[in-house]
Design a protein around this motif. Structure first.
Motif, mmCIF file in Angstrom:
data_model
loop_
_atom_site.group_PDB
_atom_site.id
_atom_site.type_symbol
_atom_site.label_atom_id
_atom_site.label_comp_id
_atom_site.label_asym_id
_atom_site.label_seq_id
_atom_site.Cartn_x
_atom_site.Cartn_y
_atom_site.Cartn_z
ATOM 1 N N GLN A 34 0.819 -1.205 0.000
ATOM 2 C CA GLN A 34 0.000 0.000 0.000
ATOM 3 C C GLN A 34 0.854 1.255 0.000
ATOM 4 O OE1 GLN A 34 -2.366 -1.147 3.382
ATOM 5 N NE2 GLN A 34 -4.010 -1.838 2.053
ATOM 6 N N GLY A 35 0.422 2.229 -0.783
ATOM 7 C CA GLY A 35 1.133 3.487 -0.891
ATOM 8 C C GLY A 35 1.330 3.864 -2.346
ATOM 9 N N LEU A 36 2.197 4.833 -2.566
ATOM 10 C CA LEU A 36 2.450 5.382 -3.893
ATOM 11 C C LEU A 36 3.754 4.833 -4.456
ATOM 12 C CD1 LEU A 36 1.766 7.406 -6.163
ATOM 13 C CD2 LEU A 36 2.956 9.148 -4.812
ATOM 14 N N TRP A 37 3.695 4.321 -5.695
ATOM 15 C CA TRP A 37 4.843 3.722 -6.370
ATOM 16 C C TRP A 37 5.074 4.411 -7.701
ATOM 17 C CZ3 TRP A 37 7.587 -0.102 -3.958
ATOM 18 C CH2 TRP A 37 6.972 -0.725 -2.875
ATOM 19 N N PHE A 48 -1.743 1.977 -4.337
ATOM 20 C CA PHE A 48 -2.554 0.956 -3.703
ATOM 21 C C PHE A 48 -3.092 1.582 -2.420
ATOM 22 C CE2 PHE A 48 0.396 -1.349 -6.343
ATOM 23 C CZ PHE A 48 -0.361 -2.376 -6.877
ATOM 24 N N THR A 49 -4.422 1.774 -2.345
ATOM 25 C CA THR A 49 -5.016 2.439 -1.188
ATOM 26 C C THR A 49 -5.461 1.419 -0.140
ATOM 27 O OG1 THR A 49 -7.347 2.429 -1.858
ATOM 28 C CG2 THR A 49 -5.936 4.150 -2.813
ATOM 29 N N LEU A 61 -9.508 -4.169 -2.329
ATOM 30 C CA LEU A 61 -9.239 -2.774 -2.004
ATOM 31 C C LEU A 61 -9.105 -2.008 -3.316
ATOM 32 C CD1 LEU A 61 -6.554 -3.519 0.700
ATOM 33 C CD2 LEU A 61 -8.888 -2.770 1.130
ATOM 34 N N TRP A 62 -9.198 -0.667 -3.231
ATOM 35 C CA TRP A 62 -9.083 0.161 -4.431
ATOM 36 C C TRP A 62 -7.640 0.592 -4.681
ATOM 37 C CZ3 TRP A 62 -12.476 0.518 -8.093
ATOM 38 C CH2 TRP A 62 -13.830 0.376 -7.818
ATOM 39 N N GLY A 63 -7.295 0.718 -5.940
ATOM 40 C CA GLY A 63 -6.025 1.275 -6.377
ATOM 41 C C GLY A 63 -6.242 2.004 -7.687
ATOM 42 N N TYR A 64 -5.254 2.756 -8.089
ATOM 43 C CA TYR A 64 -5.339 3.455 -9.373
ATOM 44 C C TYR A 64 -3.949 3.762 -9.885
ATOM 45 C CZ TYR A 64 -5.113 7.471 -6.136
ATOM 46 O OH TYR A 64 -4.769 8.350 -5.142
ATOM 47 N N THR A 145 2.909 10.885 3.113
ATOM 48 C CA THR A 145 1.974 10.480 4.167
ATOM 49 C C THR A 145 0.539 10.419 3.703
ATOM 50 O OG1 THR A 145 1.804 12.772 4.894
ATOM 51 C CG2 THR A 145 3.412 11.366 6.025
ATOM 52 N N ARG A 146 0.171 11.013 2.583
ATOM 53 C CA ARG A 146 -1.217 10.997 2.148
ATOM 54 C C ARG A 146 -1.576 9.651 1.559
ATOM 55 N NH1 ARG A 146 -1.064 14.012 -3.650
ATOM 56 N NH2 ARG A 146 0.541 12.655 -4.413
ATOM 57 N N ASP A 147 -2.850 9.338 1.576
ATOM 58 C CA ASP A 147 -3.344 8.091 0.980
ATOM 59 C C ASP A 147 -4.756 8.279 0.503
ATOM 60 O OD1 ASP A 147 -3.416 5.481 0.106
ATOM 61 O OD2 ASP A 147 -4.047 4.720 2.044
#
Length: 147
Positions: A34-37, A48-49, A61-64, A145-147
Motif C-alpha cells: 500500500q502506498g504510492l509507487w 494501492f489504497t 481494495l481500491w487502487g489506481y 503520508t497521504r493516501d
C-alpha cells in the motif's frame, strides 16, 4: 545379497526424497504494497489504497494508476467522470502475487489480471503479469503520508 543392498539403497533414497517438504510460497505484506509507487525510469505511478471495495467485491481494495508523461495527474482520477472508472482497479494480495480487476468506463467493464510478485519490500516492488515472466516491471516507493 547384492540385490538386498540395491533394495536397501532404493528404500533409503525413497525415504530421503519423501522427507523433503515442499517450499511454502512467499507471503508478502499488504502494508508494504500500500502506498504510492513510481515505475523506474518513467512518469508512471500506481497507488494501492486502504479503501475497501467491499460494496462491489468482498476482500478487495481500491487502487489506481496514471502516467504524467501523458498529461494525466493524480487529481484527474477523482473527477466524477473518472472516479472508480478508467485507471482504477480493485486488488487483493493472494499468496505469491495479487489479483487485480481493472475498471473501465466503457460499459463499466471489468478486466481481471493476475500478477506474480518477485520483490516487495517497503521501498522496492517488482512483478510480472502471469504468463509474461520476462516482462518484469520495477517500481520504487515514494515516501509520503497521504493516501
Amino acid at each position: 545379497m547384492r540385490k538386498f543392498y540395491y533394495l536397501a539403497l532404493i528404500v533409503l533414497i525413497g525415504i530421503a526424497f519423501s522427507a523433503c517438504s515442499k517450499v511454502d510460497p512467499i507471503e508478502y505484506s499488504l502494508s508494504d504494497m500500500q502506498g504510492l509507487w513510481q515505475e523506474n525510469g518513467t512518469e508512471h505511478f500506481m497507488r494501492f489504497t486502504t479503501e475497501s471495495a467491499n460494496d462491489l467485491k468482498a476482500g478487495y481494495l481500491w487502487g489506481y494508476e496514471w502516467d504524467e508523461a501523458e498529461g494525466t495527474e493524480e487529481s484527474d482520477l477523482f473527477e466524477p467522470s473518472m472516479y472508480h472508472g478508467n485507471s482504477w482497479f480493485m486488488y487483493r494480495l493472494d499468496g505469491e502475487g495479487w489479483h487485480q480487476i481493472n475498471k473501465m468506463n466503457n460499459n463499466w467493464a471489468d478486466i481481471p489480471q493476475d500478477y506474480t510478485i518477485t520483490t516487495l519490500t517497503s521501498s522496492q516492488f517488482v512483478y510480472y503479469k502471469k504468463g509474461y515472466k520476462n516482462e518484469k516491471q520495477s517500481y520504487t516507493k515514494i515516501n509520503e503520508t497521504r493516501d
